[in-house]
Design a protein around this motif. Sequence first.
Motif, PDB file in Angstrom:
ATOM      1  N   LEU A  42      62.689  69.935  21.432  1.00  0.00           N
ATOM      2  CA  LEU A  42      61.650  69.857  22.462  1.00  0.00           C
ATOM      3  C   LEU A  42      61.626  71.128  23.305  1.00  0.00           C
ATOM      4  CD1 LEU A  42      59.478  68.572  24.156  1.00  0.00           C
ATOM      5  CD2 LEU A  42      61.226  67.259  25.361  1.00  0.00           C
ATOM      6  N   ALA A  43      62.798  71.604  23.712  1.00  0.00           N
ATOM      7  CA  ALA A  43      62.849  72.833  24.502  1.00  0.00           C
ATOM      8  C   ALA A  43      62.292  74.005  23.703  1.00  0.00           C
ATOM      9  CB  ALA A  43      64.291  73.114  24.942  1.00  0.00           C
ATOM     10  N   GLN A  44      62.608  74.059  22.416  1.00  0.00           N
ATOM     11  CA  GLN A  44      62.074  75.138  21.585  1.00  0.00           C
ATOM     12  C   GLN A  44      60.546  75.109  21.577  1.00  0.00           C
ATOM     13  OE1 GLN A  44      64.195  74.739  17.763  1.00  0.00           O
ATOM     14  NE2 GLN A  44      65.180  76.693  18.259  1.00  0.00           N
ATOM     15  N   GLN A  45      59.984  73.915  21.480  1.00  0.00           N
ATOM     16  CA  GLN A  45      58.522  73.814  21.480  1.00  0.00           C
ATOM     17  C   GLN A  45      57.938  74.265  22.814  1.00  0.00           C
ATOM     18  OE1 GLN A  45      56.597  70.407  19.636  1.00  0.00           O
ATOM     19  NE2 GLN A  45      55.266  70.173  21.419  1.00  0.00           N
ATOM     20  N   LEU A  46      58.620  73.928  23.899  1.00  0.00           N
ATOM     21  CA  LEU A  46      58.126  74.307  25.229  1.00  0.00           C
ATOM     22  C   LEU A  46      58.125  75.825  25.410  1.00  0.00           C
ATOM     23  CD1 LEU A  46      59.854  71.538  27.406  1.00  0.00           C
ATOM     24  CD2 LEU A  46      57.393  71.774  26.923  1.00  0.00           C
ATOM     25  N   ALA A  80      52.954  67.869  30.702  1.00  0.00           N
ATOM     26  CA  ALA A  80      53.401  66.473  30.659  1.00  0.00           C
ATOM     27  C   ALA A  80      52.880  65.771  29.414  1.00  0.00           C
ATOM     28  CB  ALA A  80      52.935  65.743  31.917  1.00  0.00           C
ATOM     29  N   GLU A  81      51.607  66.028  29.075  1.00  0.00           N
ATOM     30  CA  GLU A  81      51.008  65.414  27.889  1.00  0.00           C
ATOM     31  C   GLU A  81      51.692  65.892  26.612  1.00  0.00           C
ATOM     32  OE1 GLU A  81      46.630  64.911  25.717  1.00  0.00           O
ATOM     33  OE2 GLU A  81      46.820  66.091  27.556  1.00  0.00           O
ATOM     34  N   GLN A  82      52.046  67.188  26.584  1.00  0.00           N
ATOM     35  CA  GLN A  82      52.715  67.733  25.406  1.00  0.00           C
ATOM     36  C   GLN A  82      54.087  67.090  25.220  1.00  0.00           C
ATOM     37  OE1 GLN A  82      52.566  71.993  24.938  1.00  0.00           O
ATOM     38  NE2 GLN A  82      54.512  72.070  23.847  1.00  0.00           N
ATOM     39  N   ILE A  83      54.824  66.903  26.327  1.00  0.00           N
ATOM     40  CA  ILE A  83      56.142  66.262  26.250  1.00  0.00           C
ATOM     41  C   ILE A  83      56.000  64.815  25.796  1.00  0.00           C
ATOM     42  CG2 ILE A  83      58.144  65.505  27.611  1.00  0.00           C
ATOM     43  CD1 ILE A  83      57.714  67.985  29.391  1.00  0.00           C
ATOM     44  N   ASP A  89      55.900  60.782  19.253  1.00  0.00           N
ATOM     45  CA  ASP A  89      55.799  61.023  17.809  1.00  0.00           C
ATOM     46  C   ASP A  89      57.167  61.067  17.133  1.00  0.00           C
ATOM     47  OD1 ASP A  89      53.065  61.100  17.898  1.00  0.00           O
ATOM     48  OD2 ASP A  89      52.927  63.288  18.046  1.00  0.00           O
ATOM     49  N   GLY A  90      58.215  60.731  17.888  1.00  0.00           N
ATOM     50  CA  GLY A  90      59.563  60.682  17.311  1.00  0.00           C
ATOM     51  C   GLY A  90      60.327  61.980  17.380  1.00  0.00           C
ATOM     52  N   GLY A  91      59.847  62.949  18.167  1.00  0.00           N
ATOM     53  CA  GLY A  91      60.537  64.232  18.292  1.00  0.00           C
ATOM     54  C   GLY A  91      61.896  64.092  18.956  1.00  0.00           C
TER      55      GLY A  91
END
Length: 299
Positions: A42-46, A80-83, A89-91
């Motif tokens: 998740l942090a990588q995506q952010l 917030a929506e992205q998180i 979605d199971g991330g």
Amino acid sequence: MTKIIIKETQNPTILKFEFPDFITQNESFEFKNIDEAKSSPLAQQLFYLPFVKTVYISGNFIAIEKFSIVEWEDVKDAVAEQIENFVNDGGIIIAEQENKAKKQPITVYGETTPNPSALKFVVSRMLTKTAVEFKNIDQTASSPLAKELFKFAYVKEIFIDENYISVTKYEINEWQEITLELRSFIKQYIENGGIVLDENFIQAATVEENNKTQDFDNLDVTSQQIINILEEYVKPAVAADGGNIAFDSYNESDKTVKVILQGACSGCPSSTFTLKSGIENMLKSMLNDENIKVEAINA
């Protein structure tokens, strides 16, 4: 479905995105860039968002520090929506193998204080550079450890500074009945990666410390001298006893110095004697003024 709550912090560049449940257990993570964030998908995506400077993950929240290229008001809802979408979605927030606390052996021992109701638990590592006091469980938002300690019915107050935790008890138990239980709990909690003080609190305390420095510059000369004397000569002594003393005010007209007692010093039977025979006499001598009086506003 996970719903994120957005909360501001005392640092305007950092925003917290809170989850309804805990996402880590007694651990906190800080990532400065995408390479550091290998343990957190998740942090990588952010970090693909160009304004993300640092990602903190702790307890039930993710805190994000931004660069100044955007304002939070313009992007916070999208973040917030992205998180939410990622998690729903199971991330994976933190990879399981990285989420296991690595035990860090420490020693904890109890020291008596002049206050018979307070005991000082000394830890073999630094806990904080900012002294903090908790009078009840409602004040413990910044300290998960303090919150857990208040769940012991006999714990009345908690004071944390440098490498020790000062616990003040109610009279229902004697120290010989509870010392081992408290010492073991503190040792196990810290060894298992438990959070003593929240990272956001430390940052807020740094801002507060800077404000204190500015306030100091605006004080009269006598008040500045009193603060310097307390810092240099008094605080080290009371810290050794599991307490703290903080300057509150100085009244030029009646020569009264008001201080705040914390930790083991608060409610200590000998605190009045210490104030009058120790601190008051020291200030009279060092400031060459026999009319100075010292009072504790919470004695």
